[in-house]
Design a protein around this motif. Structure first.
Motif, PDB file in Angstrom:
ATOM      1  N   ALA A  15       8.155  15.164  11.676  1.00  0.00           N
ATOM      2  CA  ALA A  15       7.634  16.019  12.885  1.00  0.00           C
ATOM      3  C   ALA A  15       8.904  16.626  13.334  1.00  0.00           C
ATOM      4  O   ALA A  15       8.376  17.865  14.217  1.00  0.00           O
ATOM      5  CB  ALA A  15       7.251  14.999  14.067  1.00  0.00           C
ATOM      6  N   PHE A  16      10.173  16.338  13.233  1.00  0.00           N
ATOM      7  CA  PHE A  16      11.151  17.107  13.948  1.00  0.00           C
ATOM      8  C   PHE A  16      11.357  18.418  13.366  1.00  0.00           C
ATOM      9  O   PHE A  16      11.472  19.415  14.173  1.00  0.00           O
ATOM     10  CB  PHE A  16      12.142  16.536  13.867  1.00  0.00           C
ATOM     11  N   TYR A  17      11.175  18.828  12.133  1.00  0.00           N
ATOM     12  CA  TYR A  17      11.327  19.971  11.417  1.00  0.00           C
ATOM     13  C   TYR A  17      10.102  20.187  10.329  1.00  0.00           C
ATOM     14  O   TYR A  17      10.541  20.086   8.957  1.00  0.00           O
ATOM     15  CB  TYR A  17      12.627  20.184  10.672  1.00  0.00           C
ATOM     16  N   PRO A  18       9.002  20.088  10.714  1.00  0.00           N
ATOM     17  CA  PRO A  18       7.851  20.111   9.866  1.00  0.00           C
ATOM     18  C   PRO A  18       7.703  21.189   8.849  1.00  0.00           C
ATOM     19  O   PRO A  18       7.258  21.168   7.763  1.00  0.00           O
ATOM     20  CB  PRO A  18       6.533  20.078  10.709  1.00  0.00           C
ATOM     21  N   ILE A  19       8.222  22.463   9.184  1.00  0.00           N
ATOM     22  CA  ILE A  19       8.316  23.467   8.238  1.00  0.00           C
ATOM     23  C   ILE A  19       9.286  23.392   7.050  1.00  0.00           C
ATOM     24  O   ILE A  19       8.804  23.611   5.910  1.00  0.00           O
ATOM     25  CB  ILE A  19       8.354  24.836   8.984  1.00  0.00           C
ATOM     26  N   SER A  20      10.501  23.093   7.596  1.00  0.00           N
ATOM     27  CA  SER A  20      11.528  22.988   6.556  1.00  0.00           C
ATOM     28  C   SER A  20      11.627  21.652   5.812  1.00  0.00           C
ATOM     29  O   SER A  20      12.036  21.199   4.690  1.00  0.00           O
ATOM     30  CB  SER A  20      12.861  23.274   6.993  1.00  0.00           C
ATOM     31  N   TRP A  21      11.030  20.785   6.517  1.00  0.00           N
ATOM     32  CA  TRP A  21      10.945  19.235   5.773  1.00  0.00           C
ATOM     33  C   TRP A  21       9.678  18.871   5.455  1.00  0.00           C
ATOM     34  O   TRP A  21       9.044  17.609   5.579  1.00  0.00           O
ATOM     35  CB  TRP A  21      11.497  18.063   6.864  1.00  0.00           C
ATOM     36  N   ARG A  22       8.982  19.849   5.048  1.00  0.00           N
ATOM     37  CA  ARG A  22       7.607  19.507   4.364  1.00  0.00           C
ATOM     38  C   ARG A  22       7.437  18.644   3.213  1.00  0.00           C
ATOM     39  O   ARG A  22       6.438  17.972   3.112  1.00  0.00           O
ATOM     40  CB  ARG A  22       6.813  20.812   4.236  1.00  0.00           C
ATOM     41  N   TYR A  23       8.400  18.310   2.694  1.00  0.00           N
ATOM     42  CA  TYR A  23       8.531  17.390   1.654  1.00  0.00           C
ATOM     43  C   TYR A  23       8.470  15.999   2.204  1.00  0.00           C
ATOM     44  O   TYR A  23       8.141  14.950   1.368  1.00  0.00           O
ATOM     45  CB  TYR A  23       9.737  17.646   0.663  1.00  0.00           C
ATOM     46  N   LEU A  24       8.913  15.716   3.258  1.00  0.00           N
ATOM     47  CA  LEU A  24       8.541  14.563   4.107  1.00  0.00           C
ATOM     48  C   LEU A  24       7.139  14.226   4.175  1.00  0.00           C
ATOM     49  O   LEU A  24       6.799  13.264   4.110  1.00  0.00           O
ATOM     50  CB  LEU A  24       9.472  14.487   5.276  1.00  0.00           C
ATOM     51  N   ILE A  25       6.399  15.219   4.640  1.00  0.00           N
ATOM     52  CA  ILE A  25       5.056  15.229   4.782  1.00  0.00           C
ATOM     53  C   ILE A  25       4.412  14.806   3.533  1.00  0.00           C
ATOM     54  O   ILE A  25       3.607  13.987   3.774  1.00  0.00           O
ATOM     55  CB  ILE A  25       4.377  16.564   5.517  1.00  0.00           C
ATOM     56  N   LEU A  26       4.864  15.379   2.532  1.00  0.00           N
ATOM     57  CA  LEU A  26       4.158  15.241   1.209  1.00  0.00           C
ATOM     58  C   LEU A  26       4.542  13.667   0.888  1.00  0.00           C
ATOM     59  O   LEU A  26       3.803  12.950   0.495  1.00  0.00           O
ATOM     60  CB  LEU A  26       4.801  16.064   0.106  1.00  0.00           C
ATOM     61  N   ALA A  27       5.827  13.026   1.351  1.00  0.00           N
ATOM     62  CA  ALA A  27       6.185  11.949   0.934  1.00  0.00           C
ATOM     63  C   ALA A  27       5.311  10.866   1.542  1.00  0.00           C
ATOM     64  O   ALA A  27       5.066   9.747   1.274  1.00  0.00           O
ATOM     65  CB  ALA A  27       7.554  11.648   1.126  1.00  0.00           C
ATOM     66  N   GLY A  28       5.046  11.206   2.816  1.00  0.00           N
ATOM     67  CA  GLY A  28       4.120  10.477   3.986  1.00  0.00           C
ATOM     68  C   GLY A  28       2.801  10.270   3.124  1.00  0.00           C
ATOM     69  O   GLY A  28       2.021   9.103   3.303  1.00  0.00           O
ATOM     70  N   ILE A  29       2.149  11.275   2.742  1.00  0.00           N
ATOM     71  CA  ILE A  29       0.716  11.151   2.055  1.00  0.00           C
ATOM     72  C   ILE A  29       1.009  10.480   0.898  1.00  0.00           C
ATOM     73  O   ILE A  29       0.075   9.666   0.948  1.00  0.00           O
ATOM     74  CB  ILE A  29       0.256  12.872   1.684  1.00  0.00           C
ATOM     75  N   VAL A  30       1.890  10.541  -0.067  1.00  0.00           N
ATOM     76  CA  VAL A  30       1.985   9.913  -1.259  1.00  0.00           C
ATOM     77  C   VAL A  30       2.337   8.419  -0.867  1.00  0.00           C
ATOM     78  O   VAL A  30       1.550   7.561  -1.459  1.00  0.00           O
ATOM     79  CB  VAL A  30       3.107  10.533  -2.034  1.00  0.00           C
ATOM     80  N   GLY A  31       2.967   8.012   0.349  1.00  0.00           N
ATOM     81  CA  GLY A  31       3.240   6.723   0.446  1.00  0.00           C
ATOM     82  C   GLY A  31       1.807   5.998   1.343  1.00  0.00           C
ATOM     83  O   GLY A  31       1.751   4.855   0.748  1.00  0.00           O
ATOM     84  N   LYS A  32       1.087   6.788   1.966  1.00  0.00           N
ATOM     85  CA  LYS A  32      -0.091   6.309   2.369  1.00  0.00           C
ATOM     86  C   LYS A  32      -1.115   6.018   1.154  1.00  0.00           C
ATOM     87  O   LYS A  32      -1.740   5.208   1.155  1.00  0.00           O
ATOM     88  CB  LYS A  32      -0.854   7.393   3.101  1.00  0.00           C
ATOM     89  N   LEU A  33      -0.868   6.986   0.161  1.00  0.00           N
ATOM     90  CA  LEU A  33      -1.796   6.444  -0.845  1.00  0.00           C
ATOM     91  C   LEU A  33      -1.511   5.215  -1.661  1.00  0.00           C
ATOM     92  O   LEU A  33      -2.206   4.485  -2.255  1.00  0.00           O
ATOM     93  CB  LEU A  33      -1.833   7.733  -2.007  1.00  0.00           C
ATOM     94  N   VAL A  34       0.056   5.246  -1.988  1.00  0.00           N
ATOM     95  CA  VAL A  34       0.593   3.852  -2.562  1.00  0.00           C
ATOM     96  C   VAL A  34      -0.120   2.791  -1.750  1.00  0.00           C
ATOM     97  O   VAL A  34      -0.282   1.874  -2.268  1.00  0.00           O
ATOM     98  CB  VAL A  34       2.028   4.043  -2.685  1.00  0.00           C
ATOM     99  N   MET A  35       0.230   2.786  -0.404  1.00  0.00           N
ATOM    100  CA  MET A  35      -0.027   1.769   0.418  1.00  0.00           C
ATOM    101  C   MET A  35      -1.463   1.339   0.360  1.00  0.00           C
ATOM    102  O   MET A  35      -2.085   0.052   0.172  1.00  0.00           O
ATOM    103  CB  MET A  35       0.003   2.123   1.964  1.00  0.00           C
ATOM    104  N   ILE A  36      -2.551   2.341   0.140  1.00  0.00           N
ATOM    105  CA  ILE A  36      -4.065   2.115  -0.208  1.00  0.00           C
ATOM    106  C   ILE A  36      -4.111   1.278  -1.303  1.00  0.00           C
ATOM    107  O   ILE A  36      -4.853   0.336  -1.471  1.00  0.00           O
ATOM    108  CB  ILE A  36      -4.691   3.350  -0.234  1.00  0.00           C
ATOM    109  N   SER A  37      -3.539   1.778  -2.441  1.00  0.00           N
ATOM    110  CA  SER A  37      -3.746   1.279  -3.704  1.00  0.00           C
ATOM    111  C   SER A  37      -3.051  -0.065  -3.828  1.00  0.00           C
ATOM    112  O   SER A  37      -3.709  -0.891  -4.364  1.00  0.00           O
ATOM    113  CB  SER A  37      -3.064   2.047  -4.544  1.00  0.00           C
TER     114      SER A  37
END
Length: 146
Positions: free
Chosen positions: A73-95
């Motif tokens: 959330a602090f640098y969402p444009i330049s740290w967009r890979y962290l947002i992607l990591a969060g999405i992947v992490g959520k998918l891992v947690m669901i699985s």
């Protein structure tokens, strides 16, 4: 004649939503980490906790995922890979929850609540925010150097 184009922006409410998602994910995972036996008993709707399940590692990984989303959330444009990591992490947690916990806990209103409101629900805004950050980053990259 001038072409009418809209400048993509990254609104502050999206940053707030990233902060909220990160805090919620971290807090809910902390319940798994520190109150695992009681939470599993609540999820199973039984008087005793199911044997053979340990929520400690699940909670720790979930806390890490929540922290990564919070940081994005602090640098969402330049740290967009962290947002992607969060999405992947959520998918891992669901699985992980479905494959490791559901066979013992079974599907009930509480396990469905956990899967839907703690994991699946957050995938929609995270995906929208990731797409917006990619669009803004692409626009910034297309600007001429001054």
């Amino acid at each position: 004649m001038q072409e009418n184009t809209l400048t993509p922006t990254f609104p502050m409410p999206m940053r707030g939503l990233l902060l909220l998602t990160g805090m919620y994910s971290f807090a809910w995972s902390a319940f798994f980490r520190y109150f695992g036996e009681d939470l599993l008993r609540w999820l199973s709707m039984e008087a005793t906790a199911p044997d053979g399940l340990s929520a400690r590692v699940f909670g720790t990984v979930g806390m890490l995922v929540g922290f990564v989303i919070f940081l994005s959330a602090f640098y969402p444009i330049s740290w967009r890979y962290l947002i992607l990591a969060g999405i992947v992490g959520k998918l891992v947690m669901i699985s992980w929850f479905i494959l490791a916990f559901i066979p013992t806990l079974d599907w009930n209103k509480r396990t469905i609540f956990h899967v839907v409101f703690s994991e699946l629900l957050w995938l929609v805004p995270l995906t929208v925010i990731l797409l917006r950050s990619l669009k803004v980053a692409k626009y910034i990259a297309s600007l001429p150097e001054e």
